[in-house]
Write a protein that holds these residues in place. Sequence first.
Motif, PDB file in Angstrom:
ATOM      1  N   ALA A 106       0.851  -1.183   0.000  1.00  0.00           N
ATOM      2  CA  ALA A 106       0.000   0.000   0.000  1.00  0.00           C
ATOM      3  C   ALA A 106       0.886   1.232   0.000  1.00  0.00           C
ATOM      4  N   VAL A 107       0.563   2.192  -0.851  1.00  0.00           N
ATOM      5  CA  VAL A 107       1.298   3.456  -0.908  1.00  0.00           C
ATOM      6  C   VAL A 107       0.290   4.564  -0.653  1.00  0.00           C
ATOM      7  N   THR A 108       0.615   5.425   0.307  1.00  0.00           N
ATOM      8  CA  THR A 108      -0.260   6.541   0.632  1.00  0.00           C
ATOM      9  C   THR A 108       0.463   7.854   0.381  1.00  0.00           C
ATOM     10  N   ARG A 113       3.858  14.005   0.611  1.00  0.00           N
ATOM     11  CA  ARG A 113       4.606  13.016   1.386  1.00  0.00           C
ATOM     12  C   ARG A 113       4.010  11.634   1.156  1.00  0.00           C
ATOM     13  N   LYS A 114       4.871  10.659   0.877  1.00  0.00           N
ATOM     14  CA  LYS A 114       4.426   9.298   0.613  1.00  0.00           C
ATOM     15  C   LYS A 114       5.006   8.354   1.649  1.00  0.00           C
ATOM     16  N   GLN A 115       4.284   7.275   1.855  1.00  0.00           N
ATOM     17  CA  GLN A 115       4.806   6.193   2.658  1.00  0.00           C
ATOM     18  C   GLN A 115       4.316   4.893   2.044  1.00  0.00           C
ATOM     19  N   SER A 116       5.059   3.830   2.264  1.00  0.00           N
ATOM     20  CA  SER A 116       4.629   2.540   1.737  1.00  0.00           C
ATOM     21  C   SER A 116       4.643   1.503   2.852  1.00  0.00           C
ATOM     22  N   MET A 117       3.807   0.511   2.669  1.00  0.00           N
ATOM     23  CA  MET A 117       3.712  -0.582   3.624  1.00  0.00           C
ATOM     24  C   MET A 117       3.552  -1.881   2.867  1.00  0.00           C
TER      25      MET A 117
END
Length: 161
Positions: free
Chosen positions: A116-118, A124-128
């Motif tokens: 998942a990428v938000t 600003r991005k983060q991935s999980m």
Amino acid sequence: MTRSALPFLIAAGLLAATPVLAQNAPLGAAGRWTIDLKASNFNEALTGPAPLTAEVDVTKDDGKSLAWTLIEEDAEGLAAIQFADAPLDGTPTKAVVNTQIVMISVHRDGPHGVTAVTSNKTGRKQSMKVWLADPDTLKVEQDVDGQPGPPDQSLTFKRVK
């Protein structure tokens, strides 16, 4: 995003399939999950203090999309809340983290995992990466800072029986 991005994990989080038959199969993540704090590693410099508790309720896991609610609590009460219903084909969709609308894209990584990428309005991005380690253990590797290297946080959730 802060620790409240943890939810995307999860949220967002969850499973995948490579063969055509598995691409539409449920991930196996439906139900309630609670965080195992002892088995999790937090990067408090990036996300703030670890929650005292966290629970994810996966309400839809039909092989095509995933819907979940994440609630985190700290010593003062509600620390974070997240709602999302995302297709597993990577199509961007809106989600809510606390009072902020963010965009999330969820891609299947195999029969039991997703990435998942938000991103938010600031870019600003983060991935999980989220996957079932076994039927009762959900693992999340979270990249908060966008820098190459090992995950910034590794979280473990246990299925509530």
